[in-house]
Design an enzyme around this catalytic site. Structure first.
Site, PDB file in Angstrom:
ATOM      1  N   GLY A  98      21.931  83.397  16.840  1.00 47.28           N
ATOM      2  CA  GLY A  98      23.102  83.998  16.552  1.00 47.28           C
ATOM      3  C   GLY A  98      24.040  84.056  15.913  1.00 47.28           C
ATOM      4  CG  ASP A 217      23.278  76.616  25.475  1.00 46.03           C
ATOM      5  OD1 ASP A 217      22.401  76.790  26.751  1.00 46.03           O
ATOM      6  OD2 ASP A 217      23.327  76.811  24.776  1.00 46.03           O
TER       7      ASP A 217
END
Length: 346
Positions: A98, A217
């Site tokens: 993405g 993340d």
């Protein structure tokens, strides 16, 4: 079991036997098979999420496209793109998701390996300001704050703003492998190897915090291992934001690494959420699998750990994965933990 979990199990089963402990450098070719080119993100799970808190701005100003300008000269964007091709030789695709695409490349001036990350401009929603006043995507602003001169974070060599993309030229160790594939190739890591890598990741995370940056993340796919030196590097700040004391009420990152307070309450604090994700990573290192791969609800309060793990290692994992965020250690506590210091408690 989901299709992704079945694939992960099959890959682990096909891997080599668990690594034999040895003193650093631990990550020579003898410690495992020759790695493939490291993907930027091997997980199919979506990353990032809704808006990030912090003083950032959206940017929608048009940039001139490539090609000749009205007076016959090449536009600035066209020159930038042409200059990139003159300085780097593009290689194989390392990863796509993405965020965009990442390619292996070689710097022609000295033959140094680099990674070129290309992110479509329409996927960049948050911008900040570099120290010299230049507007830049937030990912670049955060990297600029944390990477310069710190070996545990991937170095940003340069970046370019093109008509349709933002391009980042990043450090790439010549022989490297992301931590997920490093674990898969060995089944699991013995505690000595895991400690050697985990210490470096923790040091990088603490450095980010000292610079006012929250990565958000942290997972094995975002930790790059230099197989020649044993150096671990934190990569991909695309989900990052500025560190704040108040709770965050919007999520960015990978859902399976999010803490229970986000899942059930809709908020989280930066440090406690980071410690949770570090606990998941440590579990993956020493057990060879995600602790909650079958879902959080099915493992509530029943975290089972192999008996071969030392009591100190088991205790550290359980404390990092405490359901109550207030019971998790701080980043400073982690660095002083007996297991991190290789101290056996009688």
């Amino acid at each position: 079991m989901s299709a992704d979990s079945a694939q992960e199990k099959a890959k682990r089963s096909a891997g080599a036997a668990p690594v034999v402990c040895e003193h650093p450098p631990l990550l020579s070719a003898a410690a495992g098979p020759e790695p493939p080119e490291p993907p930027v993100s091997a997980s199919k799970e979506p990353t990032c999420g809704h808006g990030r808190p912090g003083a950032v701005e959206r940017r929608s100003a048009a940039v001139p496209g490539p090609g000749p300008s009205a007076d016959g000269r090449v536009s600035p964007a066209g020159k930038a793109q042409q200059g990139l091709k003159e300085r780097y030789r593009l290689g194989s695709l390392l990863g796509r998701g993405g965020f965009g695409s990442v390619f292996a490349a070689t710097r022609l001036s000295d033959g140094a390996p680099v990674a070129i990350k290309r992110v479509p401009r329409n996927r960049i929603h948050h911008w900040g300001q570099l120290p010299d006043g230049t507007r830049a995507p937030l990912e670049i602003v955060l990297l600029d704050k944390v990477s310069a001169g710190f070996p545990g974070i991937v170095q940003l060599h340069e970046w370019l703003e093109l008509p349709s993309n933002v391009v980042m030229v990043l450090e790439r160790p010549e022989r490297s492998q992301d931590l997920l594939h490093f674990i898969w190739a060995r089944g699991f890591l013995c505690e000595e190897v895991a400690r050697h890598l985990f210490r470096q990741v923790l040091e990088a995370v603490r450095h980010c915090a000292s610079c006012g940056v929250l990565h958000r993340d942290i997972k094995p796919e975002n930790i790059l291992v230099d197989l020649a030196t044993g150096q671990a590097k934190l990569i991909d700040f695309g989900c990052g934001t500025y560190l704040q004391a108040a709770a965050y009420t919007s999520f960015a990152g990978t859902p399976s690494y999010s803490p229970p307070e986000w899942t059930h309450l809709g908020w989280y604090h930066g440090e406690a959420a980071t410690v949770w994700s570090l606990g998941v990573v440590l579990h993956q290192m020493v057990c060879g699998e995600h602790p909650f791969r079958r879902g959080w609800n099915s493992t509530w309060g029943r975290l089972s750990l192999p008996r071969r793990l030392s009591p100190e290692c088991q205790d550290l994992i359980r404390r990092c994965l405490s359901v109550l965020s207030s019971e998790r250690p701080s980043l400073e506590d982690l660095s002083c933990d007996p297991w991190m210091q290789d101290i056996r408690v009688p």
